[in-house]
Scaffold this motif. Structure first.
Motif, short mmCIF file in Angstrom:
data_model
loop_
_atom_site.label_atom_id
_atom_site.label_comp_id
_atom_site.label_asym_id
_atom_site.label_seq_id
_atom_site.Cartn_x
_atom_site.Cartn_y
_atom_site.Cartn_z
N UNK A 3 -17.79 13.85 2.58
CA UNK A 3 -17.88 13.05 1.25
C UNK A 3 -16.83 12.54 0.83
N UNK A 24 -19.65 13.81 -6.14
CA UNK A 24 -19.32 12.67 -5.77
C UNK A 24 -20.84 12.83 -4.64
N UNK A 79 -4.42 11.05 -1.68
CA UNK A 79 -6.00 11.60 -1.57
C UNK A 79 -6.34 12.01 -0.30
N UNK A 85 -15.30 5.71 -8.12
CA UNK A 85 -15.38 5.28 -6.80
C UNK A 85 -14.44 4.01 -6.65
N UNK A 96 -17.10 8.43 0.26
CA UNK A 96 -16.78 7.67 -1.14
C UNK A 96 -15.96 6.68 -0.86
N UNK A 97 -15.15 6.52 0.38
CA UNK A 97 -14.49 5.64 0.79
C UNK A 97 -15.12 4.42 1.38
N UNK A 108 -10.76 4.92 -6.79
CA UNK A 108 -10.60 5.69 -5.67
C UNK A 108 -10.21 4.47 -4.49
N UNK A 109 -11.23 3.69 -4.28
CA UNK A 109 -10.95 2.55 -3.24
C UNK A 109 -9.58 1.96 -3.32
N UNK A 110 -9.50 1.43 -4.51
CA UNK A 110 -8.48 0.34 -4.93
C UNK A 110 -7.08 0.92 -5.13
N UNK A 111 -7.13 2.25 -5.90
CA UNK A 111 -5.80 2.85 -6.19
C UNK A 111 -5.43 3.81 -5.48
N UNK A 112 -6.26 4.42 -4.55
CA UNK A 112 -5.99 5.39 -3.27
C UNK A 112 -5.92 6.74 -4.03
N UNK A 113 -6.53 6.85 -5.18
CA UNK A 113 -6.45 8.47 -5.73
C UNK A 113 -8.00 8.62 -5.91
N UNK A 114 -8.42 9.92 -5.58
CA UNK A 114 -9.80 10.56 -5.69
C UNK A 114 -9.76 11.18 -7.16
N UNK A 128 -11.24 1.19 3.58
CA UNK A 128 -11.81 0.93 2.21
C UNK A 128 -11.02 0.08 1.65
N UNK A 129 -9.79 0.08 1.66
CA UNK A 129 -8.69 -0.72 0.81
C UNK A 129 -8.99 -2.33 1.39
N UNK A 163 0.86 -1.18 -0.14
CA UNK A 163 0.21 -0.14 -0.18
C UNK A 163 0.94 1.34 -0.11
N UNK A 185 1.89 2.73 -3.22
CA UNK A 185 0.90 3.44 -3.92
C UNK A 185 1.28 4.96 -4.27
N UNK A 216 -9.81 5.58 3.92
CA UNK A 216 -8.95 5.10 2.66
C UNK A 216 -8.52 3.53 2.88
N UNK A 259 -3.32 -2.69 -8.44
CA UNK A 259 -4.37 -2.86 -7.67
C UNK A 259 -5.74 -2.89 -8.44
#
Lengths: 455, 455
Positions: free
Chosen positions: A176, B427, A111, B375, A180-181, B378-384, A153-154, A77, A80, A150, B91
């Motif tokens: 928000x 979002x 993020x 979404x 979102x996460x 964002x969750x798997x790659x960590x960037x919104x 969520x991961x 992680x 990333x 985050x 990811x």
């Protein structure tokens, strides 16, 4: 050693640290243990395990192991968004016309927008490994809640964030991102806990406080099967995880044969500063090298510079363990005009002990000066800094200007902990000339200090 | 060639491109020239120089020089936030269980939050070099205005941003970042221009439009001594500056011996896609290599997939030159429920010409599907991700799932143009299940297309 130093030093993946560094192993005087508020005895592993994940309790109590391996899942992680760049602030140096060489370690390129993610992902990992369903926490300004959402969520964990009600309402964007996460964001005081219901009954218009949110989060963890409470600063375990910041910084500097004279970081609960300085402090403690280390705190919440080194509650609600730390008293609240984070009444026990031994210096700065520095930095270095990080910028600029006066070529490293995208209400106040400073009086501080428990 | 490919490929400063690549040099059929709307003759250098900086006019008209040197001052600024990382989406691949190899070029790691800064700094530099006092522009969603204010702040130029009034009111944070960088942000329609005053008189409650803001910005540039107008997309010069994205991408891929099969980018005016694909398209045009290139546009503003390739006005106000492009008609307005950017009625003349020759494909995607992809990413790659960038994510996911079905090991590169910190209202709508899709009817499009000028 290399002559050509790039603007931004990125480590390769091979160069990334595989261990966290535990500075306690090199401290002759260990930080004082957490105490059970009822018995005033050190908290046992069993007592702590009711609130925290087991592996994190181990880390919390481990004063001896110098290097603790970072599990592969966490390193994946980290990959990333890490390594974070160590940037030479050429543009700032030029603007200030200082002979000082300034570097900053930038932790905002993710993020969550701050360094908090370094510990959030570790805490979520250990919760997952223990087979838990989820975690609870509180958030004020929102950096920690965002980072934790985050991380959970991961790993597919539940995440309940008790968010101070006024922040919940004033920072809908922070809220928000967390949603979102996949986090559940609950305005505190809520109707989900006994403490929340009680406060709502007694003070129907309460907009909440960090202390109340902590109390709710702890209650929710203890009363829900399969949940534990997690915290984003102050604790030893958090400083351990944040040592990744300092280790990367040190490896990058060593690679180019750079030895900093001065290391500067903002300090709220101490997670960033503790992490940034960790390996440098290690060398200092072992007598291998010397560095000047400066903690920068807000003049409105000056725990190191004006607090007392005593046992105090970690939370306003007085349900958490007692920690020996520089504190303003757990009932201390920074003035309403204080922007951003760095509003905790105490300071990490590790940093408190180091400060008490004279190994760290501390200064406090006023927020209008902080935003002045932030705006200058944003213009010349291109990054909009978080208000928290801008405390370190302020002091770095002050030190660089001293270097100019004295024609000294000092090398300064500071921690740029995060970005200010979610702090634009404060920037607006500053841009409109509506920001003011408030410095607590000695009476203010004496009043809350007098309420510290007798130990 | 190297076996071990890191998660994130960063170029060293030595590896950074020193030239922009001008794809027009390799196009057999050059993009059609801009026309004077009154005479229908190609705009001359002199005419263009009344609106744009001289050096930028040269770049706009230069269809022949393959490489144009990036001035050192611009490269210095690029060094602040570039190279941007080329990230292997391990990811995302794992989540999709696809045999496809996915890479993304991430342009969001700067305070403006998007790739727009690459051209903003170039345009500000040439304005400064020409001795101008300042520049004017318009902004809708705010990415371009933010980038430009950073660039002008850096060079000490004045910057007047006409911001569509409803954005000005609904996106106070965007506005505040621009002000922090020293820009003057004016809600449009304003009382500062004839056009603005006229619209305010005729439509006292107007919340503005991009077309109106463009008209105001152009008027302000032409009527104020020492000012020129700058634009963040569509123009040849902008695609030229953005070629830095594609060049870095290509150098990074070449370094590890990776040849992409497919390159995917979102397309509004075309600045990002045009920049990302530039050197790859060069190889394709010269017959050296082949790549599948996909432009992704919103179903609510489908200029390539449903527009016509004709001469049209660049602005709703019909005061700008005519450009030959895929267009929906300059009076076309995407539905009010459309979130984020990618709302321009036309497409860069370069991309239009390439698309017309079948060298680029295009698809359109609906926004609820786009936010679903955002979404997940964002969750798997960590960037919104920004909503704009998420169009490319959507199509990348769709293509990666096709690879899974067909068990194909394609290598896909997509452009992640920016972050979504300022798009959290959208979002929130999505998180709350309140986002809907709107696809214009054929009648809608025919109606606005019928209003294109006769050339």
């Amino acid at each position: 050693m290399n002559d050509k130093i790039p603007y931004k030093i990125y480590l390769s993946e091979d160069e990334m640290p595989k261990n966290w560094y535990n500075v306690r192993a090199d401290m002759k005087e260990k930080p004082a243990p957490l105490l059970n508020p009822a018995t005033k005895e050190p908290m046992t592993r069993e007592e702590l395990s009711q609130v925290f994940c087991e592996e994190l309790v181990n880390q919390e109590l481990d004063n001896d192991t110098r290097y603790i391996e970072i599990p592969k899942e966490i390193r994946d992680f980290y990959n990333m968004y890490r390594p974070s760049p160590l940037v030479r602030a050429y543009f700032l140096e030029k603007e200030l016309q200082t002979p000082a060489k300034i570097y900053y370690k930038f932790e905002g390129n993710n993020t969550s927008g701050s360094h908090k993610l370094n510990s959030a992902i570790a805490q979520a990992y250990y919760a997952k490994k223990q087979g838990l369903k989820g975690v609870t926490t509180e958030t004020g300004a929102g950096q920690w809640g965002t980072a934790l959402s985050m991380a959970t969520g991961y790993f597919g964990l539940d995440c309940k964030v008790f968010m101070v009600k006024c922040s919940y309402e004033q920072k809908p964007f922070r809220r928000e991102v967390m949603r979102t996460y996949g986090a559940e964001v609950i305005p505190s005081p809520s109707m989900e806990t006994n403490i929340g219901r009680q406060i709502n009954k007694e003070l129907p218009n309460s907009t909440g406080s960090l202390g109340c949110a902590i109390s709710e989060a702890v209650e929710a963890a203890v009363t829900n099967e399969g949940y534990r409470y997690v915290l984003g600063s102050v604790l030893n375990q958090v400083l351990l995880h944040q040592s990744i910041i300092g280790q990367e910084t040190k490896i990058a500097l060593d690679k180019y044969g750079i030895k900093p004279d001065m290391i500067i970081g903002c300090a709220g609960g101490g997670s960033n500063l503790g992490g940034l300085i960790a390996p440098f402090m290690g060398e200092k403690l072992r007598g291998e090298n010397d560095y000047e280390i400066i903690a920068v705190e807000p003049a409105s919440c000056p725990s190191l510079t004006r607090g007392k080194y005593v046992y105090d509650f970690c939370d306003t609600g007085c349900i958490c363990p007692l920690a020996k730390m520089y504190t303003l008293g757990s009932k201390f609240m920074p003035s309403a005009n204080h922007a951003g984070g760095l509003r905790y009444h105490g300071m990490s026990t590790i940093l408190s002990e180091l400060y008490d031994k004279g190994l760290i210096k501390a200064v406090s700065v006023e927020q209008t000066k902080v935003f002045e520095a932030a705006k200058l930095f944003a213009r010349v270095e291109g990054i909009l800094p978080a208000p928290e990080s801008s405390h370190a910028i302020r002091t770095t600029i002050d030190e660089a200007l001293k270097c100019k006066e004295n024609n000294e070529e000092k090398t300064i490293v500071f921690g740029l902990t995060g970005t200010g995208y979610f702090d634009l209400v404060a920037y607006q106040k500053f841009n409109d000339g509506e920001m003011s400073d408030y410095i607590p009086t000695d009476e203010d501080i004496q009043k809350t200090l007098a309420m510290c428990p007798k130990v």
